[in-house]
Design a protein around this motif. Structure first.
Motif, short mmCIF file in Angstrom:
data_model
loop_
_atom_site.label_atom_id
_atom_site.label_comp_id
_atom_site.label_asym_id
_atom_site.label_seq_id
_atom_site.Cartn_x
_atom_site.Cartn_y
_atom_site.Cartn_z
N UNK A 1 0.86 -1.17 0.00
CA UNK A 1 0.00 0.00 0.00
C UNK A 1 0.90 1.22 0.00
N UNK A 2 0.68 2.12 -0.96
CA UNK A 2 1.58 3.25 -1.11
C UNK A 2 0.94 4.61 -0.85
N UNK A 3 -0.32 4.76 -1.20
CA UNK A 3 -0.89 6.12 -1.13
C UNK A 3 -2.40 6.06 -0.93
N UNK A 4 -2.88 7.05 -0.19
CA UNK A 4 -4.31 7.26 0.00
C UNK A 4 -4.57 8.73 -0.31
N UNK A 5 -5.58 9.00 -1.12
CA UNK A 5 -5.96 10.38 -1.42
C UNK A 5 -7.46 10.51 -1.21
N UNK A 6 -7.86 11.41 -0.34
CA UNK A 6 -9.28 11.66 -0.09
C UNK A 6 -9.63 13.03 -0.64
#
Length: 142
Positions: free
Chosen positions: A41-46
């Motif tokens: 898992x590398x990135x989360x963008x909300x």
């Protein structure tokens, strides 16, 4: 009860996303085998817009990428009409990542779907639960 609509995933009931098999292993519309156990898992963008959206990005290590994904090792989930239920950071995980270079910040403990519209993601440093009416899966180059 609302059920999330999936795009970019095969409609074959034995190879698609199911509440039994979860989100760990499935095939895309283009027959690429996604096996999230071999990704980080590398990135989360909300994005709190209209509609609220959430993107989760996973990446294959080159040695673990299936041949059909060697040129597109990034798996992106884009969720729309998102309602966040819980977003909790694990301070112990963050402290470990900060003090130990080999700690796995992108290690996924759980990425689950309840068969309706509820998703749960637990990583080494994050606990996230959310609802979404739409999910699209795509692969792309690094």
């Amino acid at each position: 009860m609302s059920v999330t609509e999936f795009a970019g995933v095969t409609k074959d009931k034995d190879r698609g996303v199911t509440s039994n098999g979860g989100l760990y292993e499935f095939w895309t519309e283009d027959s690429a085998h996604i096996y999230l156990h071999d990704t980080d898992f590398r990135r989360l963008t909300y994005q709190p817009g209209r509609p609220p959206a959430l993107e989760l990005e996973f990446v294959y290590d080159p040695q673990w990428a299936p041949p059909e994904l060697s040129k597109t090792p990034v798996v992106v989930f884009r969720f729309e009409n998102v309602r966040l239920v819980e977003w909790r950071e694990d301070q112990g995980g963050h402290d470990c990542v900060t003090s130990h270079r080999d700690a796995p910040p992108g290690q996924v403990e759980l990425f689950d779907w309840n068969g309706a519209d509820l998703f749960t993601l637990y990583t080494f440093t994050l606990c996230l639960t959310f609802r979404a009416s739409y999910a699209e899966v795509a692969v792309r180059p690094e």
